[in-house]
Enzyme design. Structure first.
Site, mmCIF file in Angstrom:
data_model
loop_
_atom_site.group_PDB
_atom_site.id
_atom_site.type_symbol
_atom_site.label_atom_id
_atom_site.label_comp_id
_atom_site.label_asym_id
_atom_site.label_seq_id
_atom_site.Cartn_x
_atom_site.Cartn_y
_atom_site.Cartn_z
ATOM 1 N N LYS A 81 -2.773 -6.621 -2.821
ATOM 2 C CA LYS A 81 -3.366 -7.872 -1.795
ATOM 3 C C LYS A 81 -2.686 -9.088 -2.609
ATOM 4 O O LYS A 81 -3.003 -9.688 -3.747
ATOM 5 C CB LYS A 81 -4.529 -8.654 -1.301
ATOM 6 C CG LYS A 81 -4.089 -7.318 -0.632
ATOM 7 C CD LYS A 81 -6.678 -7.243 -0.098
ATOM 8 C CE LYS A 81 -6.794 -5.615 0.719
ATOM 9 N NZ LYS A 81 -7.425 -5.573 1.261
ATOM 10 N N HIS B 104 -13.089 -7.758 9.846
ATOM 11 C CA HIS B 104 -12.976 -9.102 9.149
ATOM 12 C C HIS B 104 -13.472 -10.681 9.783
ATOM 13 O O HIS B 104 -12.913 -10.391 11.060
ATOM 14 C CB HIS B 104 -11.787 -9.006 9.063
ATOM 15 C CG HIS B 104 -10.937 -7.919 8.371
ATOM 16 N ND1 HIS B 104 -10.225 -8.252 6.752
ATOM 17 C CD2 HIS B 104 -9.996 -7.111 8.703
ATOM 18 C CE1 HIS B 104 -10.356 -7.635 6.632
ATOM 19 N NE2 HIS B 104 -9.813 -6.619 7.627
ATOM 20 N N ASP C 93 -13.944 -6.130 1.840
ATOM 21 C CA ASP C 93 -13.252 -7.540 2.160
ATOM 22 C C ASP C 93 -14.063 -7.201 3.545
ATOM 23 O O ASP C 93 -13.544 -8.299 4.619
ATOM 24 C CB ASP C 93 -12.163 -7.859 2.319
ATOM 25 C CG ASP C 93 -11.174 -6.625 2.733
ATOM 26 O OD1 ASP C 93 -11.755 -5.533 3.284
ATOM 27 O OD2 ASP C 93 -10.472 -6.506 2.918
ATOM 28 N N ARG C 94 -14.871 -6.345 4.292
ATOM 29 C CA ARG C 94 -14.932 -5.771 5.918
ATOM 30 C C ARG C 94 -16.396 -5.485 5.190
ATOM 31 O O ARG C 94 -16.714 -4.721 4.142
ATOM 32 C CB ARG C 94 -14.607 -4.952 6.543
ATOM 33 C CG ARG C 94 -13.094 -5.357 6.338
ATOM 34 C CD ARG C 94 -12.130 -4.707 7.504
ATOM 35 N NE ARG C 94 -12.187 -3.306 6.569
ATOM 36 C CZ ARG C 94 -12.131 -2.068 6.925
ATOM 37 N NH1 ARG C 94 -11.712 -1.597 8.817
ATOM 38 N NH2 ARG C 94 -11.631 -0.810 6.543
ATOM 39 N N ARG D 49 0.766 -0.704 0.019
ATOM 40 C CA ARG D 49 -0.227 0.085 0.257
ATOM 41 C C ARG D 49 0.914 1.018 -0.224
ATOM 42 O O ARG D 49 1.669 1.443 1.111
ATOM 43 C CB ARG D 49 -1.022 -0.131 1.257
ATOM 44 C CG ARG D 49 -1.952 -0.511 1.400
ATOM 45 C CD ARG D 49 -3.175 -0.720 2.538
ATOM 46 N NE ARG D 49 -2.316 -1.761 3.355
ATOM 47 C CZ ARG D 49 -1.511 -0.775 4.537
ATOM 48 N NH1 ARG D 49 -1.956 0.164 4.953
ATOM 49 N NH2 ARG D 49 -1.176 -1.478 5.106
ATOM 50 N N ASP E 60 -13.175 -2.300 -1.640
ATOM 51 C CA ASP E 60 -12.459 -3.655 -2.219
ATOM 52 C C ASP E 60 -13.999 -4.643 -0.808
ATOM 53 O O ASP E 60 -13.382 -6.543 -1.376
ATOM 54 C CB ASP E 60 -11.356 -4.168 -2.202
ATOM 55 C CG ASP E 60 -10.230 -4.458 -1.070
ATOM 56 O OD1 ASP E 60 -11.319 -3.525 0.372
ATOM 57 O OD2 ASP E 60 -9.581 -5.048 -0.507
ATOM 58 N N SER F 108 -8.782 -0.424 -1.133
ATOM 59 C CA SER F 108 -9.607 -0.604 -0.118
ATOM 60 C C SER F 108 -10.582 0.610 0.588
ATOM 61 O O SER F 108 -10.848 1.132 -0.222
ATOM 62 C CB SER F 108 -9.067 -1.977 1.417
ATOM 63 O OG SER F 108 -10.171 -1.726 2.373
ATOM 64 N N HIS F 109 -9.725 0.860 2.098
ATOM 65 C CA HIS F 109 -10.401 2.649 2.738
ATOM 66 C C HIS F 109 -9.197 3.568 3.041
ATOM 67 O O HIS F 109 -9.177 4.383 3.288
ATOM 68 C CB HIS F 109 -11.000 2.174 3.955
ATOM 69 C CG HIS F 109 -9.658 1.700 4.383
ATOM 70 N ND1 HIS F 109 -9.358 0.124 4.213
ATOM 71 C CD2 HIS F 109 -9.202 1.982 5.185
ATOM 72 C CE1 HIS F 109 -8.770 -0.257 5.949
ATOM 73 N NE2 HIS F 109 -8.395 1.173 6.156
ATOM 74 N N ASP G 215 -16.316 -1.346 2.950
ATOM 75 C CA ASP G 215 -15.268 -0.724 2.262
ATOM 76 C C ASP G 215 -14.791 -0.951 0.809
ATOM 77 O O ASP G 215 -15.473 -1.265 0.207
ATOM 78 C CB ASP G 215 -14.202 -1.246 3.289
ATOM 79 C CG ASP G 215 -13.585 -2.419 3.505
ATOM 80 O OD1 ASP G 215 -14.425 -3.859 2.778
ATOM 81 O OD2 ASP G 215 -12.861 -3.132 3.823
#
Length: 448
Positions: free
Chosen positions: A105, A322, A239-240, A10, A237, A95-96, A235
């Site tokens: 990732k 998560h 994933d949460r 990132r 992408d 992501s965020h 968020d």
């Protein structure tokens, strides 16, 4: 190479991450893993498409065949990697993070994470060196559509016959969740009220980060105006996922972990459940009552996934929203949790507030409180020294955890910035929790 972090990549565009570095990451990944087949995808950020093109060029120049699934969420890369028996997968996403960031990732076969201690440091070194072994072949690029298979997999986590026609606000934050909701919608009895639904990398409604209180207002307003049964926000992408009750109140991820752990044990009696060390009492209490075995793991997706594999745990949850599932190759998903929660709502006949209210009263928690410090480790040492004489237990699984008869706390350093993260919880006494959090913050602020 400052974009390389403990678990992923990132960095700020273009000084920390750019198309040249993306190409070199592709070459380094191919040289390190020597994969024949790699699946790639990207989020909606304006820089993601160009970065993904350069990444693919590096992978194919390194001899790997690339299967491109296009615009997607991180969990779609996980799904494609394990379901299509790929040798690895890479998601281009920040992501965020702020607008001028992007990242990646990385996973290997079986969607096993590649983190600092499992190959990311090697990829970093190869990327920095930029001196790659010539490949004997040029890889091919093929488009891959896994959407139908992925949607069928998601639907397999719920018994659709149990679902009630709930009214649900969904806020994709102009990220990648919207298209998946549209595909699921045809199979579900829910009425979706869609806000900020269309993917838009300019993020006209702000960066998709529901952990920021200012980003929750649109979801809360839509719940209250439409009389919805629940709200969900993601968020970028996805994933949460973050949940709101029928009153529009935000539910801390800690209590959703307990809810999903209990549901997992009803389906898998005696199973093992993984949790992180930040807030634990509610999860442990529910897992033991459900006949399961609670197991503590260090915070972070790579650590949780590794421990889940070791223990063959059916579910793992972090208070940061998560949620990990054995049947999803031990990976985290932002779609499976809300499907399970809405099934629990449908079967119980209760409101979401009713499902968590008693647990919040029994184990009130502060939520994560962050402080930026020049020397976080000195603050941790001072607090350990101050509170140790009265502590019943001290644990260093992740940072410093200290337990007392009626309250406990966890204090840990951020993996990516000079920030101290504090979580405090108590047994049935919100006032005590707030008092102790205040005491700790006074000491911490003395170091700022």
């Amino acid at each position: 190479m400052t974009a390389f972090k403990a678990y992923d990549i990132r960095g700020r565009i273009p000084d920390e991450l750019n198309e040249d570095i993306a190409y070199r990451i592709g070459r380094a990944y191919a040289e390190f893993l020597k994969p024949q087949k790699v699946v790639v995808g990207r989020d909606v950020r304006l820089t993601s498409e160009a970065l993904c093109r350069s990444l693919v060029a590096g992978l194919t120049d390194g001899g790997s065949d690339v299967f491109d699934i296009g615009l997607c969420g991180t969990e779609e890369i996980y799904f494609a990697t394990f379901s299509e028996k790929m040798d690895g997968g890479i998601m281009v996403t920040a992501s965020h993070n702020p607008m001028d960031y992007n990242g990646m990732k990385l996973v290997r076969e079986g969607s096993k994470p590649i983190s600092g201690d499992s190959g990311l440091d090697v990829i970093k070194e190869l990327t920095a060196r930029n001196d790659f072994v010539p490949s004997h072949r040029k890889g091919k690029v093929t488009g891959l559509d896994i959407k139908d298979k992925y949607i069928r997999h998601l639907l397999g986590y719920s018994d659709l016959r149990n679902l009630s026609p709930l009214k649900v606000v969904v806020n994709a934050g102009n990220g990648c969740a919207g298209p998946v909701i549209d595909l699921l919608e045809a199979h579900l009895p829910f009425e979706f009220i869609k806000i900020h639904h269309r993917p838009d990398g300019s993020f006209p409604n702000g960066i998709p980060n529901p952990l920021l209180p200012e980003n929750r207002d649109a979801t809360i307003k839509a719940i209250r105006e439409n009389g919805a049964d629940a709200g969900i926000a993601w968020d970028g992408d996805f994933d949460r996922c973050f949940l709101f009750d029928e009153e529009g109140d935000f539910i801390e991820g800690y209590y959703i972990v307990g809810l999903l752990a209990s549901a997992a044990l009803r389906r898998n009696p005696g199973a093992k459940i993984i949790h992180d060390p930040r807030l634990i009492w509610n999860t442990i209490d529910l897992v033991l009552k459900g006949g399961g075995t609670p197991i503590q793991s260090k915070t972070g997706h790579a650590f949780i996934k590794e421990r889940m594999r070791q223990e063959d745990a059916v579910y793992g949850g972090e208070m940061s929203a998560h949620h990990y599932f054995r049947d999803f190759a031990y990976c985290d998903s932002g779609m499976i949790p809300w499907l399970l929660v809405l099934e629990i709502l449908s079967k119980s006949g209760k409101n979401l507030s009713e499902l968590v209210k008693e647990r919040i009263m029994r184990f009130p928690a502060s939520g994560e409180i962050n402080r930026r410090l020049r020397d976080p480790l000195s603050a941790i040492r001072k607090i350990e020294e101050t509170f140790k004489p009265d502590a019943l237990a001290v644990d260093f699984t992740d940072g410093l955890s200290m337990e007392f008869p009626d309250w406990r706390f966890n204090l840990r350093c951020s993996n990516t910035e000079p920030v101290l993260r504090l979580n405090v919880e108590a047994r049935g006494d919100e006032g005590l929790m707030k008092t102790k959090a205040g005491d700790l913050l006074k000491l911490i602020d003395g170091f700022s």
